[in-house]
Design an enzyme around this catalytic site. Structure first.
Site, PDB file in Angstrom:
ATOM      1  N   TYR A  61       0.737  -3.282  -1.168  1.00 11.30           N
ATOM      2  CA  TYR A  61       0.060  -1.877  -1.464  1.00 11.30           C
ATOM      3  C   TYR A  61      -0.366  -1.424  -0.350  1.00 11.30           C
ATOM      4  CZ  TYR A  61      -3.389   0.885  -3.193  1.00 11.30           C
ATOM      5  OH  TYR A  61      -4.591   1.960  -3.303  1.00 11.30           O
ATOM      6  N   LYS A 103      -0.116   2.278   1.672  1.00 10.05           N
ATOM      7  CA  LYS A 103      -1.063   3.090   2.110  1.00 10.05           C
ATOM      8  C   LYS A 103      -0.956   3.439   3.699  1.00 10.05           C
ATOM      9  CE  LYS A 103      -0.976   4.245  -1.043  1.00 10.05           C
ATOM     10  NZ  LYS A 103      -1.179   5.297  -1.966  1.00 10.05           N
TER      11      LYS A 103
END
Length: 247
Positions: free
Chosen positions: A145, A149
């Site tokens: 994750y 980002k």
């Protein structure tokens, strides 16, 4: 009045962003991943339906969505306990969080302003172009994750560099109490929407490009995000996976 698309806008930060922009008098188009989620909005706003974990649906949305003054790439998913692939054979976090906004950016008419939502976890993201999908290294959901980002910030900066006529920026909305953020998050929904609303509609200090913001403050991102070789490598990888080239 601007015509604005907010992806992932049936709940959470996306819904708050879309509703705030509507309240300011803008023509807002919502996005849902399914007809059921679109119907749950209740008040019959204009909604585009596409599952961003499906390349075919994402490409179709990009080709048919039409023109907007502003696009806010809000849709995203969090860390997963185990590595999962979509029906396209692509790791799910990378496909939804990175590949989908890339495809939409490449296929839709260029808006005047683009906002890509990221996270403060981009600071610990790793720009590993050799294994973007965790096909070889051990799976770690929160690291995947965080990497996604970082990729979103790099995508915002790459678009700013390649399309100087477009204001393209990344926003960390903060740790917001939503389904994704969880009940222990420190910040409220209005705070999570404030900066992207400002970049979408503001003048003066909002008319900038290639920046990374939180609470309207210009922050220093992960140094990798400004590496042009990494940016171009990410664009090339996304083009190879999707069959869509960024003009």
């Amino acid at each position: 009045m601007a015509r604005i698309l907010v992806t992932g806008s049936t709940d959470g930060i996306g819904l708050e962003t879309a509703r705030t922009l509507q309240g300011l008098g803008h023509d807002v188009v919502f996005h849902a991943r399914s007809e059921e989620r679109a119907a749950a909005l209740g008040d019959k706003p204009e909604v585009l339906v596409a599952d961003l974990a499906d390349l075919g649906q994402t490409r179709e949305m990009g080709r048919t969505a039409g023109a907007f003054d502003v696009v806010i790439h809000n849709a995203g998913i969090g860390g997963q306990d185990e590595r999962r692939e979509t029906g396209d054979g692509i790791e799910r976090i990378f496909q939804v969080n990175v590949l989908a906004p890339y495809v939409l950016t490449a296929l839709m008419p260029r808006p005047r302003r683009i906002v890509y939502l990221t996270s403060g976890l981009e600071s610990v993201g790793v720009a590993d172009l050799a294994d973007l999908q965790y096909e070889r290294k051990p799976w770690h959901g929160m690291q995947a994750y965080s990497d996604s980002k970082l990729h979103d910030v790099a995508l915002a900066f790459a678009v700013a560099r390649r399309w100087p006529e477009v204001y393209s920026n990344a926003v960390d909305p903060g740790w917001i109490r939503t389904k994704l953020g969880g009940p222990n998050a420190t910040d409220n929904l209005p705070e999570g929407a404030e900066t992207q609303v400002w970049l979408a509609t503001g003048a003066g200090d909002a008319l900038v490009t290639g920046r990374y913001f939180k609470r309207r403050q210009d922050l220093r991102p992960n140094a990798a995000a400004r590496d042009v070789r990494y940016q171009d490598g990410l664009l090339a990888a996304c083009a190879a996976l999707s069959g869509v080239r960024l003009p």
